[in-house]
Design a protein around this motif. Structure first.
Motif, PDB file in Angstrom:
ATOM      1  N   ILE A 219      12.546   3.772  -5.925  1.00 10.54           N
ATOM      2  CA  ILE A 219      13.683   4.002  -6.739  1.00 10.54           C
ATOM      3  C   ILE A 219      13.893   3.047  -7.805  1.00 10.54           C
ATOM      4  CG2 ILE A 219      16.159   3.687  -6.277  1.00 10.54           C
ATOM      5  CD1 ILE A 219      15.882   4.837  -3.349  1.00 10.54           C
ATOM      6  N   GLY A 220      13.257   1.700  -7.506  1.00 10.44           N
ATOM      7  CA  GLY A 220      13.341   0.693  -8.457  1.00 10.44           C
ATOM      8  C   GLY A 220      12.614   0.934  -9.699  1.00 10.44           C
ATOM      9  N   GLU A 221      11.575   1.660  -9.587  1.00 12.41           N
ATOM     10  CA  GLU A 221      10.997   2.114 -10.660  1.00 12.41           C
ATOM     11  C   GLU A 221      11.442   3.092 -11.519  1.00 12.41           C
ATOM     12  OE1 GLU A 221       7.943   3.919 -13.472  1.00 12.41           O
ATOM     13  OE2 GLU A 221       9.160   4.766 -11.714  1.00 12.41           O
TER      14      GLU A 221
ATOM     15  N   GLY B 264       0.709  -1.330   0.184  1.00 14.03           N
ATOM     16  CA  GLY B 264      -0.081  -0.193   0.044  1.00 14.03           C
ATOM     17  C   GLY B 264       1.016   1.178   0.105  1.00 14.03           C
ATOM     18  N   PHE B 265       2.044   1.283   0.860  1.00 14.94           N
ATOM     19  CA  PHE B 265       2.719   2.531   0.856  1.00 14.94           C
ATOM     20  C   PHE B 265       3.616   2.523  -0.501  1.00 14.94           C
ATOM     21  CE2 PHE B 265       1.201   3.389   4.757  1.00 14.94           C
ATOM     22  CZ  PHE B 265       1.893   4.329   5.353  1.00 14.94           C
ATOM     23  N   ALA B 266       3.823   1.753  -1.171  1.00 12.75           N
ATOM     24  CA  ALA B 266       4.368   1.537  -2.514  1.00 12.75           C
ATOM     25  C   ALA B 266       3.444   2.456  -3.352  1.00 12.75           C
ATOM     26  CB  ALA B 266       4.804   0.164  -3.127  1.00 12.75           C
TER      27      ALA B 266
ATOM     28  N   SER C  34       6.943   0.909  16.022  1.00 19.19           N
ATOM     29  CA  SER C  34       7.791   1.286  15.230  1.00 19.19           C
ATOM     30  C   SER C  34       8.442   0.525  14.092  1.00 19.19           C
ATOM     31  CB  SER C  34       8.807   1.600  16.216  1.00 19.19           C
ATOM     32  OG  SER C  34       8.740   2.706  17.162  1.00 19.19           O
ATOM     33  N   THR C  35       8.369  -0.850  14.082  1.00 22.19           N
ATOM     34  CA  THR C  35       8.782  -2.024  13.410  1.00 22.19           C
ATOM     35  C   THR C  35       8.064  -1.947  12.120  1.00 22.19           C
ATOM     36  OG1 THR C  35       9.818  -3.112  15.013  1.00 22.19           O
ATOM     37  CG2 THR C  35       9.674  -4.087  13.068  1.00 22.19           C
ATOM     38  N   TYR C  36       6.758  -1.664  12.526  1.00 21.22           N
ATOM     39  CA  TYR C  36       5.715  -1.657  11.435  1.00 21.22           C
ATOM     40  C   TYR C  36       5.762  -0.555  10.744  1.00 21.22           C
ATOM     41  CZ  TYR C  36       0.978  -1.931   9.301  1.00 21.22           C
ATOM     42  OH  TYR C  36      -0.219  -1.977   8.318  1.00 21.22           O
ATOM     43  N   PHE C  37       5.986   0.842  10.909  1.00 24.13           N
ATOM     44  CA  PHE C  37       6.132   1.874  10.273  1.00 24.13           C
ATOM     45  C   PHE C  37       7.204   2.003   9.280  1.00 24.13           C
ATOM     46  CE2 PHE C  37       2.583   3.784  12.750  1.00 24.13           C
ATOM     47  CZ  PHE C  37       2.090   4.402  11.663  1.00 24.13           C
ATOM     48  N   VAL C  38       8.598   1.557  10.057  1.00 22.26           N
ATOM     49  CA  VAL C  38       9.815   1.448   9.336  1.00 22.26           C
ATOM     50  C   VAL C  38       9.616   0.484   8.081  1.00 22.26           C
ATOM     51  CG1 VAL C  38      12.033   0.329   9.295  1.00 22.26           C
ATOM     52  CG2 VAL C  38      11.279   1.553  11.236  1.00 22.26           C
ATOM     53  N   VAL C  39       8.845  -0.606   8.043  1.00 21.50           N
ATOM     54  CA  VAL C  39       8.461  -1.651   6.999  1.00 21.50           C
ATOM     55  C   VAL C  39       7.803  -0.604   5.959  1.00 21.50           C
ATOM     56  CG1 VAL C  39       7.293  -3.436   6.260  1.00 21.50           C
ATOM     57  CG2 VAL C  39       8.537  -3.631   8.152  1.00 21.50           C
ATOM     58  N   LEU C  40       6.704   0.006   6.561  1.00 17.92           N
ATOM     59  CA  LEU C  40       5.985   0.966   5.514  1.00 17.92           C
ATOM     60  C   LEU C  40       6.878   1.841   4.804  1.00 17.92           C
ATOM     61  CD1 LEU C  40       2.563   1.465   7.560  1.00 17.92           C
ATOM     62  CD2 LEU C  40       3.182  -0.393   6.178  1.00 17.92           C
ATOM     63  N   TYR C  41       7.728   2.730   5.467  1.00 16.21           N
ATOM     64  CA  TYR C  41       8.466   3.587   4.809  1.00 16.21           C
ATOM     65  C   TYR C  41       9.565   2.954   3.965  1.00 16.21           C
ATOM     66  CZ  TYR C  41       5.793   7.589   6.628  1.00 16.21           C
ATOM     67  OH  TYR C  41       4.579   8.374   7.125  1.00 16.21           O
ATOM     68  N   ILE C  42       9.997   1.827   4.335  1.00 14.32           N
ATOM     69  CA  ILE C  42      10.906   1.088   3.384  1.00 14.32           C
ATOM     70  C   ILE C  42      10.026   0.994   1.879  1.00 14.32           C
ATOM     71  CG2 ILE C  42      11.904  -0.928   2.784  1.00 14.32           C
ATOM     72  CD1 ILE C  42      12.852  -0.947   5.654  1.00 14.32           C
ATOM     73  N   GLY C  43       8.766   0.598   2.174  1.00 14.20           N
ATOM     74  CA  GLY C  43       7.841   0.363   0.921  1.00 14.20           C
ATOM     75  C   GLY C  43       7.749   1.768   0.302  1.00 14.20           C
ATOM     76  N   ILE C  44       7.566   2.973   0.944  1.00 15.62           N
ATOM     77  CA  ILE C  44       7.375   4.030   0.045  1.00 15.62           C
ATOM     78  C   ILE C  44       8.559   4.784  -0.496  1.00 15.62           C
ATOM     79  CG2 ILE C  44       7.897   5.991   1.630  1.00 15.62           C
ATOM     80  CD1 ILE C  44       5.360   7.213   1.211  1.00 15.62           C
ATOM     81  N   ALA C  45       9.883   3.921  -0.296  1.00 11.63           N
ATOM     82  CA  ALA C  45      10.878   4.320  -0.946  1.00 11.63           C
ATOM     83  C   ALA C  45      11.732   3.463  -1.926  1.00 11.63           C
ATOM     84  CB  ALA C  45      12.043   5.009   0.247  1.00 11.63           C
ATOM     85  N   ILE C  46      11.992   2.355  -1.501  1.00 12.21           N
ATOM     86  CA  ILE C  46      12.913   1.300  -2.335  1.00 12.21           C
ATOM     87  C   ILE C  46      12.062   0.938  -3.547  1.00 12.21           C
ATOM     88  CG2 ILE C  46      14.003  -0.830  -2.210  1.00 12.21           C
ATOM     89  CD1 ILE C  46      15.342   1.185  -0.468  1.00 12.21           C
TER      90      ILE C  46
ATOM     91  N   GLY D  89       4.159  -5.571  -9.542  1.00  8.41           N
ATOM     92  CA  GLY D  89       4.745  -5.916  -8.513  1.00  8.41           C
ATOM     93  C   GLY D  89       3.966  -6.129  -7.298  1.00  8.41           C
ATOM     94  N   VAL D  90       3.189  -4.698  -7.155  1.00  9.20           N
ATOM     95  CA  VAL D  90       2.417  -4.437  -6.052  1.00  9.20           C
ATOM     96  C   VAL D  90       1.267  -5.448  -5.892  1.00  9.20           C
ATOM     97  CG1 VAL D  90       0.917  -2.506  -5.134  1.00  9.20           C
ATOM     98  CG2 VAL D  90       3.271  -1.863  -5.955  1.00  9.20           C
TER      99      VAL D  90
END
Length: 388
Positions: free
Chosen positions: A351-353, A218-220, A336-348, A372-373
């Motif tokens: 960049i691949g795209e 979703g964050f991607a 915190s762990t959940y949000f870190v996963v989400l913000y990795i999803g919004i970034a990485i 992919g999503v």
């Protein structure tokens, strides 16, 4: 001031802070022309925002519990103003990176602190409603940023400076609003300002994995529309109106807000299932809109995916922090762990795209991203339907 009047002032300040984080979205094509860089660097500039958010969540996520809400809100507004000033002064690509990091730090502080403050000042018995209002204000601010910048860039002079100058004026309004609200939390005698640990207890992990996969997908989607949608509209659909870019991004975040409201009414697991299905359907529409150069398909896909993202995000967060019988004293680590996963999803993924767009073109890269999503959402859907 307390109660709903105080909550309204905090909501205004919260929205203004979040507006600043998405102001650059419709301006990226102008930056590309002015500073001479391509789609890959655009996505890297965008992704540096996530670095700031994650750093703020991990380093300062619990500071408002010890220092008070107002000091941290003031710090968030100072960082928002500093980000706007950096963008106003920007005369090369190098300025964009610190501007985005400062914006991310501001958002990271406000996401937790303003939400907590809204819940603190809400009348007794209305705390849950205040939390839902905070989520809506968060998404609403994120959606209004591109609208403000898009309209100013399209119809006013100085497109790379005026939006940030206007936001600086709004930050002053937000600062006044914060100062009018009484401090709801007492300052600790000896503040314990420690970084937040990342961990997921064993009993929470099965639910966490399902929720995290859906949240990542979703964050991607949010990352795709806030970083790459201007390029889609400009190069693929041949629509260069910056206000249209803002309206498209607003549609995604408005749909996300609606999805969060709906998820609160139908329960966590049905909302996660519906959210994953919405992400799959939305990404199929977005992927189809690119080779056919169809703006209606793109807008419809954005709304459907936004609904799915909102439902999956809120239901996932609730399922890993409230529904599951995990240790209450470790809830901060889980969140915190959940949000870190989400913000990795919004970034990485974004960049691949960007890298794929530079190598193969926007249309193939966008279709691959959408696929992919959709696959990630399908995996989460399969795990949810097969749970014991």
């Amino acid at each position: 001031m307390a109660g709903w009047p105080a909550a309204a002032l905090l909501a205004v300040a919260f929205a203004i802070a979040m507006i600043g984080t998405t102001l650059p979205t419709p301006l990226y094509p102008i930056y590309q022309q002015a500073f001479g860089f391509g789609e890959l660097l655009t996505t890297i500039v965008f992704a540096t925002y996530a670095i700031g958010v994650v750093a703020a969540l991990l380093l300062m996520g619990s500071w408002s519990d010890h220092l008070g809400r107002r000091p941290m809100l003031r710090a968030g507004l100072v960082l928002a103003a500093a980000s706007a000033i950096v963008f106003v002064l920007a005369d090369s690509t190098a300025w964009l990176f610190p501007g985005r990091v400062l914006s991310g730090l501001s958002a990271g502080i406000f996401t937790g602190t303003a939400t907590a403050a809204l819940v603190d000042v809400a009348p007794r018995g209305r705390k849950a409603r205040a939390g839902l209002i905070a989520a809506g204000v968060n998404m609403g601010g994120l959606g209004l940023g591109p609208v403000l910048a898009g309209v100013l860039a399209q119809y006013a002079p100085g497109p790379l400076r005026l939006p940030y100058l206007v936001h600086l004026g709004l930050v002053v309004v937000a600062a006044i609003a914060v100062e009018c609200v009484a401090e709801p939390v007492g300052r600790a005698h000896r503040p314990r300002l420690r970084p937040q640990r990342l961990a997921v207890p064993a009993e929470v992990r099965p639910v966490f994995v399902r929720a995290a996969i859906a949240g990542f997908a979703g964050f991607a989607v949010l990352g795709l529309f806030t970083a790459v949608s201007p390029a889609f509209l400009d190069s693929v659909l041949h629509n260069t109106n910056r206000a249209v870019v803002g309206a498209l991004v607003l549609a995604v975040f408005a749909a996300s807000t609606a999805g969060q409201v709906a998820s609160a009414r139908i329960g966590d697991r049905p909302a996660l299932l519906a959210g994953c299905a919405g992400l799959i359907a939305g990404m199929l529409l977005v992927g189809s809109s690119l080779p056919t150069a169809s703006l209606p398909l793109l807008v419809t896909g954005a709304i459907v995916a936004g609904l799915g993202q909102g439902m999956g995000f809120r239901a996932g967060l609730t399922s890993v922090t409230v529904t599951v019988a995990g240790p209450a004293d470790r809830r901060g680590e889980i969140i915190s762990t959940y949000f870190v996963v989400l913000y990795i999803g919004i970034a990485i993924p974004v960049i691949g795209e960007g890298a794929a767009a530079s190598a193969f073109g926007l249309v193939p890269a966008g279709m691959a991203f959408a696929a992919g999503v959709a696959v990630l959402a399908a995996i989460a859907l399969a795990l949810l339907t097969r749970r014991g």
